[in-house]
Design an enzyme around this catalytic site. Structure first.
Site, PDB file in Angstrom:
ATOM      1  N   HIS A 101       0.831  -1.220   0.000  1.00 11.39           N
ATOM      2  CA  HIS A 101       0.000   0.000   0.000  1.00 11.39           C
ATOM      3  C   HIS A 101       0.866   1.271   0.000  1.00 11.39           C
ATOM      4  CE1 HIS A 101      -3.118  -2.938   0.837  1.00 11.39           C
ATOM      5  NE2 HIS A 101      -2.407  -3.346   1.860  1.00 11.39           N
ATOM      6  N   GLU A 137      -1.734   0.585   8.153  1.00 10.35           N
ATOM      7  CA  GLU A 137      -0.969  -0.546   7.642  1.00 10.35           C
ATOM      8  C   GLU A 137       0.182  -0.075   6.768  1.00 10.35           C
ATOM      9  OE1 GLU A 137      -3.044  -3.292   5.105  1.00 10.35           O
ATOM     10  OE2 GLU A 137      -1.177  -4.324   4.638  1.00 10.35           O
ATOM     11  N   HIS A 192       2.757  -7.057   4.647  1.00 10.12           N
ATOM     12  CA  HIS A 192       1.406  -6.564   4.896  1.00 10.12           C
ATOM     13  C   HIS A 192       0.984  -6.875   6.323  1.00 10.12           C
ATOM     14  CE1 HIS A 192      -0.148  -5.627   0.740  1.00 10.12           C
ATOM     15  NE2 HIS A 192       0.972  -6.277   0.447  1.00 10.12           N
ATOM     16  N   GLU A 269       1.626 -11.646   5.744  1.00 13.51           N
ATOM     17  CA  GLU A 269       0.660 -10.917   6.567  1.00 13.51           C
ATOM     18  C   GLU A 269       1.112 -11.168   7.997  1.00 13.51           C
ATOM     19  OE1 GLU A 269      -1.756  -9.002   5.566  1.00 13.51           O
ATOM     20  OE2 GLU A 269      -2.401  -9.642   3.573  1.00 13.51           O
TER      21      GLU A 269
HETATM   22 ZN    ZN Z   1      -2.249  -5.168   2.989  1.00 17.70          ZN
END
Ligand code: ZN
Length: 309
Positions: A101, A137, A192, A269
């Site tokens: 992101h 995030e 992430h 993640e």
């Molecule tokens: Zn993400």
């Protein structure tokens, strides 16, 4: 073809202007989050000609990025553990770390909703990522990426980040992957934090399924990379996800960053931001450093296993 390339160059050029960074730093990645995915409504049709791309905030969608104090500090680099990491067998290794992101994705819906080739299918350029408790995030991903970079560089690895700040939009997921392809990288690791239900917790590592023409020649190595990352996290007492996979590993074919990497690639993640315990881990500088230690160790283990060249 020439026209398409021209448009790409124009798009990238605008991105470079927006975030003021070099070309590599403008490339963006896709979202691997299983929950809380936020594809923004666009104020313009997808495929809007690049000549209309704004260089400032567009649209009425409130950005999910949170300015102001973010828990943690970019200065929280603890490198002492690097001395304990195993030596790598290929000191010329190149690794791409991709902080998922970007901080201004939410303010640029038409750009990040634009469809790109995510591996034989079309997918949005990028998403906003999730946020919780004042921590976005995108900022967390970038901080963690910098910590991992420091550790890998001290082990002799050349590290490329797909973005260097948290102020712009993108790069798109295909471009993030292609940073690795263009560099002939030995590995790409996309970082992430998930946005699942609050009761779900733990990390998982995603590796791409085999897609002809995209990941068919690298899928096995990507699974090895993911396994090494998973093992390193487990060995440092990080808990595999309770809500996906069964052993901290998940194979997916829908992630453009991984599908376009042209190199062994995995997406981590590291936890679920909506889970209080996982969020504590992400906001703690000590725990953030431990995550970076584990991720760097996993990458180095993979590089050692790959052998020279
Ligand atoms: Zn993400």
């Amino acid at each position: 073809m020439a026209g398409r390339l021209g448009r790409w160059e124009q798009v990238i050029g605008v991105a470079a202007l927006v975030i003021g960074g070099p070309l590599l730093a403008t490339c963006s990645d896709a979202d691997g989050d299983l929950g809380g995915r936020t594809t923004l409504p666009s104020t313009a049709p997808i495929g809007t000609p690049s000549s209309t791309l704004p260089t400032s905030v567009e649209g009425s969608v409130p950005p999910t990025s949170i300015t102001g104090t973010v828990p943690g500090s970019l200065a929280a680099t603890t490198t002492s553990v690097v001395a304990a990491l195993p030596p790598i067998s290929n000191p010329g290794a190149v690794v791409v770390i991709d902080p998922g992101h970007n901080g201004a994705n939410g303010a640029n819906p038409s750009e990040i909703n634009r469809l790109v080739d995510a591996g034989g299918f079309q997918k949005a350029c990028n998403t906003t990522g999730t946020a919780e408790g004042g921590l976005t995030e995108s900022s967390f991903n970038l901080d963690l990426a910098r910590l991992v970079r420091t550790r890998l560089e001290q082990a002799g690895v050349r590290v490329l980040l797909t973005r260097e700040d948290d102020r712009g939009w993108g790069p798109c997921i295909d471009e993030r992957g292609q940073v690795a392809a263009r560099a002939g990288a030995d590995a790409l690791v996309s970082l992430h934090a998930d946005g699942a239900d609050a009761g779900a917790h733990g990390f998982h590592v995603i590796h791409p399924t085999a897609i002809a023409g995209y990941t068919d020649t690298t899928a096995n190595a990507s699974a090895s990379l993911a396994g090494d990352l998973r093992d390193a996290l487990v060995e440092t007492d990080h808990t595999p996800a309770t809500y996906v996979g069964g052993d901290g590993l998940v194979a997916r074919g829908d992630l453009g960053t991984l599908n376009r990497a042209g190199a062994p690639a995995a997406m981590v993640e590291v936890g679920n931001m909506h889970n209080p315990g996982d969020l504590d881990t992400m906001t703690s500088l000590d725990e953030r450093g431990r995550l970076a230690d584990a991720l760097a160790a996993g990458v180095l283990r993979f590089l050692a296993g790959e052998g020279p060249g």
